[in-house]
Design a protein around this motif. Sequence first.
Motif, short mmCIF file in Angstrom:
data_model
loop_
_atom_site.label_atom_id
_atom_site.label_comp_id
_atom_site.label_asym_id
_atom_site.label_seq_id
_atom_site.Cartn_x
_atom_site.Cartn_y
_atom_site.Cartn_z
N GLN A 1 0.99 -1.13 -0.08
CA GLN A 1 0.04 -0.03 -0.18
C GLN A 1 0.72 1.26 0.05
N LEU A 2 1.96 1.15 0.76
CA LEU A 2 2.85 2.45 0.74
C LEU A 2 3.48 2.56 -0.54
N LEU A 3 3.81 1.47 -1.51
CA LEU A 3 4.30 1.83 -2.44
C LEU A 3 3.10 2.15 -3.71
N LEU A 4 2.17 1.61 -3.57
CA LEU A 4 1.09 2.15 -4.17
C LEU A 4 0.47 3.45 -4.02
N ASP A 5 0.65 3.94 -3.00
CA ASP A 5 0.58 5.54 -2.70
C ASP A 5 1.61 6.49 -2.77
N GLY A 6 2.60 5.95 -3.64
CA GLY A 6 3.81 6.67 -4.00
C GLY A 6 4.63 7.08 -2.99
N GLY A 7 4.86 6.11 -1.98
CA GLY A 7 5.51 6.08 -0.81
C GLY A 7 5.30 6.78 0.37
N ALA A 8 3.91 7.45 0.28
CA ALA A 8 3.34 7.90 1.39
C ALA A 8 2.52 7.47 2.20
N HIS A 9 2.59 7.82 3.56
CA HIS A 9 1.67 7.28 4.56
C HIS A 9 1.03 8.33 5.39
N GLU A 10 -0.14 8.41 5.49
CA GLU A 10 -0.85 9.37 6.19
C GLU A 10 -0.15 10.93 5.94
N GLY A 11 0.17 11.18 4.80
CA GLY A 11 0.70 12.65 4.38
C GLY A 11 2.21 12.76 4.47
N ARG A 12 2.75 11.50 5.10
CA ARG A 12 4.36 11.60 5.13
C ARG A 12 4.98 10.87 4.04
N HIS A 13 5.89 11.28 3.43
CA HIS A 13 6.62 10.53 2.34
C HIS A 13 7.86 9.82 3.25
N LEU A 14 7.38 8.31 3.40
CA LEU A 14 8.70 7.39 3.94
C LEU A 14 9.45 7.09 2.95
N VAL A 15 9.13 6.88 1.71
CA VAL A 15 9.84 6.37 0.28
C VAL A 15 9.75 7.94 -0.51
N PRO A 16 10.73 8.61 -1.04
CA PRO A 16 10.69 9.48 -1.57
C PRO A 16 9.65 9.30 -3.10
N ARG A 17 8.52 10.15 -3.46
CA ARG A 17 7.81 9.93 -4.57
C ARG A 17 8.36 9.23 -5.56
N GLU A 18 9.48 10.26 -6.07
CA GLU A 18 10.19 9.91 -7.27
C GLU A 18 10.68 8.45 -7.48
N TRP A 19 11.21 8.08 -6.17
CA TRP A 19 11.98 6.58 -6.10
C TRP A 19 10.45 5.44 -6.29
N ALA A 20 9.62 5.73 -5.43
CA ALA A 20 8.45 5.01 -5.68
C ALA A 20 7.91 4.78 -6.94
N GLN A 21 7.86 5.95 -7.56
CA GLN A 21 7.35 5.89 -8.81
C GLN A 21 8.33 5.28 -10.14
N ARG A 22 9.72 5.29 -9.86
CA ARG A 22 10.74 4.79 -10.47
C ARG A 22 10.73 3.11 -10.36
N MET A 23 10.52 2.49 -9.20
CA MET A 23 10.64 1.30 -8.98
C MET A 23 9.96 0.33 -9.89
N PRO A 24 8.68 0.81 -10.51
CA PRO A 24 8.08 -0.13 -11.70
C PRO A 24 8.35 0.31 -13.07
N VAL A 25 9.43 1.23 -13.23
CA VAL A 25 9.80 1.29 -14.40
C VAL A 25 10.64 0.38 -15.22
N PRO A 26 10.37 -0.14 -16.49
CA PRO A 26 11.24 -1.18 -16.94
C PRO A 26 12.64 -0.79 -17.27
N SER A 27 13.56 -1.66 -16.98
CA SER A 27 14.90 -1.22 -17.11
C SER A 27 15.15 -1.52 -18.61
N GLN A 28 16.16 -0.90 -19.06
CA GLN A 28 16.47 -0.87 -20.65
C GLN A 28 16.78 -2.38 -21.00
N THR A 29 17.48 -3.02 -20.10
CA THR A 29 18.01 -4.44 -20.44
C THR A 29 16.99 -5.49 -20.32
#
Length: 349
Positions: free
Chosen positions: A254-282
């Motif tokens: 749920q934390l990752l689905l919510d972009g790294g945020a929980h109750e308004g606080r980013h525990l994981v940076p949004r940019e990083w959480a959004q990057r985790m499911p981005v396909p790698s080139q290789t």
Amino acid sequence: MSAFDEAITFSQAHEIPWPRDPAADPARWGVHHDDPPPFNRLRGPVHVRGGVSGVIRVRGKEVAAWGEPDRSDQTYSVAKTYLAILAGIAQSRGLLKADERVSDRLPGIGFDSEHNRAITWEHMLTQTSEWHGECFGMPDQVEHNRRVSHDPKPPAGKKGELRKLHAPGTYWEYNDVRINQLSLALLHLFRKPLPEVFLDEVLRPIGGGHDFRWEGYDDSWVEIDGKRIQSVPGGTHWGGGISISARDQARIGQLLLDGGAHEGRHLVPREWAQRMPVPSQTAPFYGLLTWLNGDGRMFADASRSSWFMFGAGGHTVWIDPDHDAVVVARWLDGAHSKEFVSHVARALG
């Protein structure tokens, strides 16, 4: 009656055929038996497991649970994704940059050879590093030519058979020794036990952590700043690893689905959480230690935005942005995982 009853009943009827007690029939429990000797043995603790369990959350709320969702069990390679979360936290603290070479930040821990010097953090996080060496006595060769169920390419040879190395970043291979080397590198960045960091920065803030354990190998101890600290593996391939409940796995999803945020606080940076499911080139089927369903090859009935954490022994954490859902299944026979996903997909609509 829950819309997910059919999926739950199906999962309960298809438990993985491993004994629940590792000591009862050791030859039928775990994945280390496939390794070339003398590496086909456990090096860390294992414990009795529960039966099929799971949790489903939709729009941030738990809508179904079965089995023993609060039982803490070893979760194998789902732990890899937790290392990716820790790497994101490290980047937010200025401890790493994804595109920098590991050797620039951490000389002297196994990244100094001519081949390994070119390896970046992103290479390690996408399993394209081709890191070469030994991590606590385990050579990377042990995992050469390994085939896992969602790997689309056939192995080039027999597991454990030495193969020619490729340039870092150009070849994908599922390799638990390299994952353990990544964990060791993160330990040197944080300079404190990773289980402590994960509890303090992720699990406790989201309301989890009860009975959580992250254990290392008997000989995976290092000294940092005069303190003896155990380096932990990114899985339970050779024992140890993370023991966690299905509910906590769902909280993390749920934390990752919510972009790294929980109750308004980013525990994981949004940019990083959004990057985790981005396909790698290789390897376009893989992100930052996550599996992707972009072409529907893994699960034809799941949304193409779905991404996954998988662990041997039948562990799945499924994040489905299209349906605002998180699905956790544990100890489900992998031969029936596609049917289970199809049951859940139909219930999600």
